[in-house]
Design a protein around this motif. Structure first.
Motif, PDB file in Angstrom:
ATOM      1  N   ARG A 104      91.241  11.751   5.059  1.00  0.00           N
ATOM      2  CA  ARG A 104      90.996  11.240   6.413  1.00  0.00           C
ATOM      3  C   ARG A 104      89.628  11.722   6.914  1.00  0.00           C
ATOM      4  NH1 ARG A 104      95.705  12.121  10.648  1.00  0.00           N
ATOM      5  NH2 ARG A 104      96.813  11.097   8.955  1.00  0.00           N
ATOM      6  N   TRP A 105      89.291  12.970   6.601  1.00  0.00           N
ATOM      7  CA  TRP A 105      87.953  13.460   6.967  1.00  0.00           C
ATOM      8  C   TRP A 105      86.886  12.577   6.306  1.00  0.00           C
ATOM      9  CZ3 TRP A 105      84.190  14.699   3.493  1.00  0.00           C
ATOM     10  CH2 TRP A 105      82.966  15.073   4.067  1.00  0.00           C
ATOM     11  N   LYS A 106      87.084  12.279   4.982  1.00  0.00           N
ATOM     12  CA  LYS A 106      86.076  11.493   4.267  1.00  0.00           C
ATOM     13  C   LYS A 106      85.967  10.087   4.853  1.00  0.00           C
ATOM     14  CE  LYS A 106      84.580   9.720  -0.207  1.00  0.00           C
ATOM     15  NZ  LYS A 106      84.840   9.556  -1.635  1.00  0.00           N
ATOM     16  N   THR A 107      87.101   9.472   5.150  1.00  0.00           N
ATOM     17  CA  THR A 107      87.077   8.125   5.749  1.00  0.00           C
ATOM     18  C   THR A 107      86.241   8.126   7.027  1.00  0.00           C
ATOM     19  OG1 THR A 107      89.231   7.552   4.844  1.00  0.00           O
ATOM     20  CG2 THR A 107      88.510   6.306   6.773  1.00  0.00           C
ATOM     21  N   ASP A 108      86.424   9.161   7.818  1.00  0.00           N
ATOM     22  CA  ASP A 108      85.682   9.252   9.077  1.00  0.00           C
ATOM     23  C   ASP A 108      84.192   9.449   8.806  1.00  0.00           C
ATOM     24  OD1 ASP A 108      85.727   9.497  12.034  1.00  0.00           O
ATOM     25  OD2 ASP A 108      85.048  11.533  11.631  1.00  0.00           O
ATOM     26  N   PHE A 109      83.855  10.360   7.897  1.00  0.00           N
ATOM     27  CA  PHE A 109      82.444  10.658   7.616  1.00  0.00           C
ATOM     28  C   PHE A 109      81.742   9.423   7.051  1.00  0.00           C
ATOM     29  CE2 PHE A 109      78.907  12.310   5.098  1.00  0.00           C
ATOM     30  CZ  PHE A 109      78.338  13.231   5.972  1.00  0.00           C
ATOM     31  N   VAL A 110      82.399   8.753   6.101  1.00  0.00           N
ATOM     32  CA  VAL A 110      81.811   7.545   5.505  1.00  0.00           C
ATOM     33  C   VAL A 110      81.636   6.462   6.569  1.00  0.00           C
ATOM     34  CG1 VAL A 110      82.285   5.635   3.896  1.00  0.00           C
ATOM     35  CG2 VAL A 110      82.643   8.009   3.166  1.00  0.00           C
ATOM     36  N   SER A 111      82.606   6.332   7.457  1.00  0.00           N
ATOM     37  CA  SER A 111      82.518   5.315   8.514  1.00  0.00           C
ATOM     38  C   SER A 111      81.367   5.615   9.465  1.00  0.00           C
ATOM     39  CB  SER A 111      83.834   5.246   9.290  1.00  0.00           C
ATOM     40  OG  SER A 111      84.892   4.898   8.420  1.00  0.00           O
ATOM     41  N   VAL A 112      81.145   6.881   9.760  1.00  0.00           N
ATOM     42  CA  VAL A 112      79.982   7.245  10.581  1.00  0.00           C
ATOM     43  C   VAL A 112      78.705   6.821   9.850  1.00  0.00           C
ATOM     44  CG1 VAL A 112      78.657   9.170  11.553  1.00  0.00           C
ATOM     45  CG2 VAL A 112      81.153   9.153  11.759  1.00  0.00           C
ATOM     46  N   GLY A 113      78.681   7.069   8.543  1.00  0.00           N
ATOM     47  CA  GLY A 113      77.492   6.726   7.756  1.00  0.00           C
ATOM     48  C   GLY A 113      77.211   5.235   7.685  1.00  0.00           C
ATOM     49  N   LYS A 114      78.248   4.421   7.867  1.00  0.00           N
ATOM     50  CA  LYS A 114      78.053   2.970   7.792  1.00  0.00           C
ATOM     51  C   LYS A 114      77.682   2.357   9.139  1.00  0.00           C
ATOM     52  CE  LYS A 114      81.097   2.138   3.849  1.00  0.00           C
ATOM     53  NZ  LYS A 114      82.431   1.671   3.427  1.00  0.00           N
ATOM     54  N   MET A 115      77.626   3.170  10.176  1.00  0.00           N
ATOM     55  CA  MET A 115      77.273   2.620  11.487  1.00  0.00           C
ATOM     56  C   MET A 115      75.886   1.999  11.442  1.00  0.00           C
ATOM     57  SD  MET A 115      78.795   5.672  13.921  1.00  0.00           S
ATOM     58  CE  MET A 115      77.756   5.239  15.306  1.00  0.00           C
ATOM     59  N   ARG A 116      75.757   0.871  12.107  1.00  0.00           N
ATOM     60  CA  ARG A 116      74.449   0.216  12.134  1.00  0.00           C
ATOM     61  C   ARG A 116      73.472   1.072  12.922  1.00  0.00           C
ATOM     62  NH1 ARG A 116      73.678  -4.833  10.666  1.00  0.00           N
ATOM     63  NH2 ARG A 116      72.273  -5.415  12.348  1.00  0.00           N
TER      64      ARG A 116
ATOM     65  N   SER B 147      72.217  -4.284   2.421  1.00  0.00           N
ATOM     66  CA  SER B 147      73.631  -4.622   2.633  1.00  0.00           C
ATOM     67  C   SER B 147      74.572  -3.725   1.828  1.00  0.00           C
ATOM     68  CB  SER B 147      73.876  -6.081   2.248  1.00  0.00           C
ATOM     69  OG  SER B 147      73.565  -6.277   0.874  1.00  0.00           O
ATOM     70  N   LYS B 148      74.024  -2.893   0.949  1.00  0.00           N
ATOM     71  CA  LYS B 148      74.854  -2.050   0.070  1.00  0.00           C
ATOM     72  C   LYS B 148      74.779  -0.579   0.450  1.00  0.00           C
ATOM     73  CE  LYS B 148      76.292  -5.294  -2.819  1.00  0.00           C
ATOM     74  NZ  LYS B 148      77.722  -5.628  -2.945  1.00  0.00           N
ATOM     75  N   ARG B 149      74.682  -0.324   1.732  1.00  0.00           N
ATOM     76  CA  ARG B 149      74.618   1.075   2.157  1.00  0.00           C
ATOM     77  C   ARG B 149      75.865   1.836   1.681  1.00  0.00           C
ATOM     78  NH1 ARG B 149      74.016   3.384   8.347  1.00  0.00           N
ATOM     79  NH2 ARG B 149      72.321   1.865   8.488  1.00  0.00           N
ATOM     80  N   GLY B 150      76.992   1.132   1.641  1.00  0.00           N
ATOM     81  CA  GLY B 150      78.231   1.780   1.198  1.00  0.00           C
ATOM     82  C   GLY B 150      78.136   2.290  -0.236  1.00  0.00           C
TER      83      GLY B 150
END
Ligand SMILES: [Fe+2]
Length: 211
Positions: free
Chosen positions: A114-126, A178-181
């Protein structure tokens, strides 16, 4: 200790990372070097204003403008040092089971995933900026937050634990915009979890070892 010396460029031996090319790193190191030079130049130029005493008399736009730039250049320098400092070519995919960080992530988010999901989601913010996992020094709780540019969103007094650069220069030579992920997943294969653990407060590390 002499406190008026210029900041020095630090070197990082990161060649051979997975999914982040040496070409990207070389370009990124030179950008970082630019921040160190700019931070030193600003500090020097502001010092010249202080020497002649004019800023004692009135608000000076030129002095104010230089001072306003400090946050950008200083954070640009320091955040890059944290970023390069939490990468290694001898990385593990996940923090080891005895890691203080793993314990802190579980206590703060319920689970590492859950921590990783949150951190990755922050990283994908425009936007242009950084994903940063902070630790509140009082109590040790972790919090993932977004920093715009280098200076908007840093939490005063909190300790930066894991820093991910998501400016496009961090990945554009290796991945399309488009491949920041994909870049973020590559980042996760190169995290130096030992360095991350060292950044946690001594209290937190002691708790993890004692448990
Ligand atoms: Fe960068």
């Amino acid at each position: 200790m002499q406190r008026d010396k210029p900041y020095k460029v630090k070197s990082f031996n990161l060649h051979g990372l997975q999914g982040i090319s040496d070409r990207t790193l070389e370009m990124h190191f030179s950008l970082y070097e630019g921040y160190v030079k700019a931070a030193n130049a600003l500090t020097n130029d502001i010092g010249e204003f202080l020497k002649d005493g004019r800023v004692d008399q009135e608000e000076m736009p030129a002095y104010s403008e230089l001072t306003r730039r400090l946050g950008f250049e200083y954070n640009g320098m320091v955040l890059h040092e944290y970023y390069f400092g939490n990468l290694t070519k001898e990385a593990a995919a996940k923090p080891p089971s005895d890691s203080a960080f793993l314990r802190a992530a579980e206590e703060s988010f319920g689970s590492y995933d859950r921590w990783k999901t949150d951190f990755v989601s922050v990283g994908k913010m425009r936007g242009v900026g950084w994903a940063i996992c902070w630790q509140h020094p009082a109590g040790g709780r972790l919090s993932n937050q977004w920093t715009t540019l280098h200076e908007h969103g840093n939490v005063a007094g909190f300790i930066p634990i894991l820093i991910m650069d998501v400016w496009e220069h961090a990945f554009l030579l290796d991945y399309p915009p488009s491949k920041r992920g994909d870049y973020i997943e590559a980042f996760f294969t190169n995290i130096d979890w030992k360095a991350v653990d060292r950044r946690l407060t001594g209290e937190q590390a002691r708790q993890a070892q004692a448990a």
